[in-house]
Write a protein that holds these residues in place. Structure first.
Motif, PDB file in Angstrom:
ATOM      1  N   GLY A 261       0.807  -1.210   0.000  1.00  0.00           N
ATOM      2  CA  GLY A 261       0.000   0.000   0.000  1.00  0.00           C
ATOM      3  C   GLY A 261       0.842   1.263   0.000  1.00  0.00           C
ATOM      4  N   ALA A 262       0.225   2.335  -0.467  1.00  0.00           N
ATOM      5  CA  ALA A 262       0.860   3.655  -0.502  1.00  0.00           C
ATOM      6  C   ALA A 262      -0.243   4.700  -0.593  1.00  0.00           C
ATOM      7  CB  ALA A 262       1.800   3.776  -1.702  1.00  0.00           C
ATOM      8  N   ILE A 263       0.085   5.946  -0.268  1.00  0.00           N
ATOM      9  CA  ILE A 263      -0.897   7.010  -0.341  1.00  0.00           C
ATOM     10  C   ILE A 263      -1.267   7.284  -1.800  1.00  0.00           C
ATOM     11  CG2 ILE A 263       0.860   8.835  -0.365  1.00  0.00           C
ATOM     12  CD1 ILE A 263      -1.120  10.569   1.239  1.00  0.00           C
ATOM     13  N   GLY A 264      -2.554   7.529  -2.038  1.00  0.00           N
ATOM     14  CA  GLY A 264      -2.999   7.826  -3.392  1.00  0.00           C
ATOM     15  C   GLY A 264      -4.497   7.712  -3.514  1.00  0.00           C
ATOM     16  N   ARG A 265      -5.007   8.037  -4.691  1.00  0.00           N
ATOM     17  CA  ARG A 265      -6.440   8.017  -4.944  1.00  0.00           C
ATOM     18  C   ARG A 265      -6.843   6.891  -5.887  1.00  0.00           C
ATOM     19  NH1 ARG A 265      -9.492  10.481  -1.493  1.00  0.00           N
ATOM     20  NH2 ARG A 265     -11.114  10.528  -3.101  1.00  0.00           N
ATOM     21  N   ARG A 266      -5.903   6.099  -6.335  1.00  0.00           N
ATOM     22  CA  ARG A 266      -6.227   5.014  -7.261  1.00  0.00           C
ATOM     23  C   ARG A 266      -6.515   3.727  -6.505  1.00  0.00           C
ATOM     24  NH1 ARG A 266      -1.621   7.126  -9.973  1.00  0.00           N
ATOM     25  NH2 ARG A 266      -0.402   5.290  -9.324  1.00  0.00           N
ATOM     26  N   SER A 267      -7.185   2.801  -7.185  1.00  0.00           N
ATOM     27  CA  SER A 267      -7.463   1.504  -6.591  1.00  0.00           C
ATOM     28  C   SER A 267      -6.166   0.820  -6.194  1.00  0.00           C
ATOM     29  CB  SER A 267      -8.232   0.630  -7.589  1.00  0.00           C
ATOM     30  OG  SER A 267      -9.484   1.192  -7.889  1.00  0.00           O
ATOM     31  N   GLY A 268      -6.171   0.211  -5.023  1.00  0.00           N
ATOM     32  CA  GLY A 268      -4.962  -0.426  -4.515  1.00  0.00           C
ATOM     33  C   GLY A 268      -4.121   0.483  -3.655  1.00  0.00           C
ATOM     34  N   GLN A 269      -4.444   1.787  -3.666  1.00  0.00           N
ATOM     35  CA  GLN A 269      -3.767   2.745  -2.803  1.00  0.00           C
ATOM     36  C   GLN A 269      -4.690   3.105  -1.638  1.00  0.00           C
ATOM     37  OE1 GLN A 269      -2.908   5.835  -5.754  1.00  0.00           O
ATOM     38  NE2 GLN A 269      -0.800   5.081  -5.945  1.00  0.00           N
ATOM     39  N   PHE A 270      -4.177   3.895  -0.692  1.00  0.00           N
ATOM     40  CA  PHE A 270      -4.963   4.262   0.481  1.00  0.00           C
ATOM     41  C   PHE A 270      -4.992   5.767   0.664  1.00  0.00           C
ATOM     42  CE2 PHE A 270      -3.137   0.029   1.876  1.00  0.00           C
ATOM     43  CZ  PHE A 270      -4.313  -0.684   1.643  1.00  0.00           C
ATOM     44  N   SER A 271      -6.151   6.241   1.116  1.00  0.00           N
ATOM     45  CA  SER A 271      -6.299   7.647   1.452  1.00  0.00           C
ATOM     46  C   SER A 271      -6.562   7.833   2.937  1.00  0.00           C
ATOM     47  CB  SER A 271      -7.440   8.279   0.643  1.00  0.00           C
ATOM     48  OG  SER A 271      -7.570   9.649   0.959  1.00  0.00           O
ATOM     49  N   ARG A 272      -7.444   6.983   3.470  1.00  0.00           N
ATOM     50  CA  ARG A 272      -7.708   6.993   4.910  1.00  0.00           C
ATOM     51  C   ARG A 272      -8.036   5.571   5.347  1.00  0.00           C
ATOM     52  NH1 ARG A 272     -12.411  10.326   8.174  1.00  0.00           N
ATOM     53  NH2 ARG A 272     -11.597   9.976  10.267  1.00  0.00           N
TER      54      ARG A 272
END
Length: 366
Positions: A261-272
């Motif tokens: 995981g990593a910060i981002g707005r795409r699927s597979g990423q995390f925002s909160r």
């Protein structure tokens, strides 16, 4: 006085006639089509099944309770969710922590019973938050954030013991139970003013502290505001490392194993990222409060699917402030939303509706 009573009685009769006869009023109800994920034309993998909000979703309301609901808009004498946070499931028993009401609510669907847990003496809760259940016997573990301890109940809500305390915890938030039920893993979120961002390992029976894992940081095995935890059938313990926008996996002894995981707005990423669960195949389910969904990853951290959307109506599969999640023995997924005060249940598409612990016939599991 008599006129007022007569008026009330007439209103009651009319309301009950309406409530009991609305289904035969001649109006054709619009057929509800449950959402499926992924949507057509893809082959569905999960189907929305039901929503839990109040005790009426477990046991049938009486005529007077239905009238009170109709007349006032309230849930009558039914007990409803106010600010649910986490969910744990054992053989059709759905346990939901409620931080406002300071209790855990038990929706026993196969048994058609409803119970409030955590109001009595030694087992009284002040701010229940993370919860987990031992799948071997139904023992319930509740993280009390304010009391800084883990409160242990049997499957029926009887207080057994408490683990931890202020000498260990700063802001405990999440918990997981090892597959064999011998250990618990307690996540401490810490705070901006402390380096105590940890995962504690305790003996589940004796309460003995076995190990403290991690401190504040960004390296492997370190945490920044960790939130929730879940244990996979192979013993891997996954922790939502919220401030680092990732999930970390640890071996049963607390040694680092993996991360994704990593910060981002795409699927597979995390925002909160917030809640987390694991299914019987080792897949990991991660709630993201900003996306309004949960994402499913395989044990290698590869995205398989996401379920749900952010929205304002609270309809099935729509979330404003999702928090907790769990997956039961049959693969059903339970998703908590704090804002809409609900738990949505999703059934695997290959599981027949009348199968599993939520079947109306308990004998299917004997």
């Amino acid at each position: 006085m008599h006129k007022k009573f007569a008026y009330f009685l007439s209103a009651l009769v009319l309301a009950m006639l309406f409530l009991n006869g609305c289904s035969s009023s001649g109006h054709k109800d619009v057929e509800f089509i449950p959402p499926v994920y992924p949507p057509p034309p893809e082959k569905p993998r999960f189907i929305y099944e039901r929503t839990l909000r109040t005790s009426f979703d477990v046991k049938e309301a009486t005529a007077m309770e239905r009238f009170k609901t109709f007349a006032t808009g309230s849930v009558g004498s039914g007990f409803g969710l106010q600010k649910p946070y986490a969910v744990a499931v054992y053989q059709g028993r759905v346990y939901v922590s409620d931080t406002v009401q300071r209790v855990v609510l038990l929706f026993d669907l196969p048994g058609k019973e409803f119970k409030v847990i955590g109001q009595e003496d030694a087992g009284q809760l002040t701010k229940p938050i993370g919860i987990a259940v031992d799948r071997n016997n139904g023992t319930l573990y509740v993280v009390d954030n304010t009391a800084r301890r883990v409160v242990v109940f049997d499957k029926d809500g009887k207080f057994l013991r408490a683990i931890g305390g202020t000498e260990y915890f700063h802001r405990p938030s999440g918990i997981a139970v090892s597959p064999d039920g011998t250990r618990i893993y307690v996540v401490d979120t810490g705070g901006v003013d402390t380096q105590d961002h940890h995962m504690y390992i305790f003996d589940a029976i004796t309460g003995k502290h076995l190990k403290t894992v991690g401190d504040r940081g960004t390296e492997q095995g370190q945490f920044n505001l960790p939130l929730q935890a879940a244990a996979s059938p192979d013993g891997t313990v996954y922790v939502v490392d919220g401030g680092n926008f990732r999930v970390q996996g640890f071996n049963a002894d607390g040694s680092f194993k993996t991360a994704f995981g990593a910060i981002g707005r795409r699927s597979g990423q995390f925002s909160r990222p917030k809640g987390i669960a694991a299914d019987m195949n080792g897949n990991i389910y991660v709630v993201d409060a900003a996306f309004g969904n949960f994402q499913i990853f395989n044990p290698q951290g590869q995205l398989l699917l996401f379920v749900g959307d952010r929205g304002f109506t609270g309809k099935p599969g729509e979330y404003m402030l999702p928090a907790g999640i769990d997956v039961d023995e049959d693969g059903r997924v339970y998703m908590v939303d704090q804002y809409f005060k609900k738990v949505d249940v999703f059934r695997p598409a290959d599981l027949p509706e009348n199968q599993g612990w939520l079947s109306s016939v308990r004998e299917t599991k004997k």
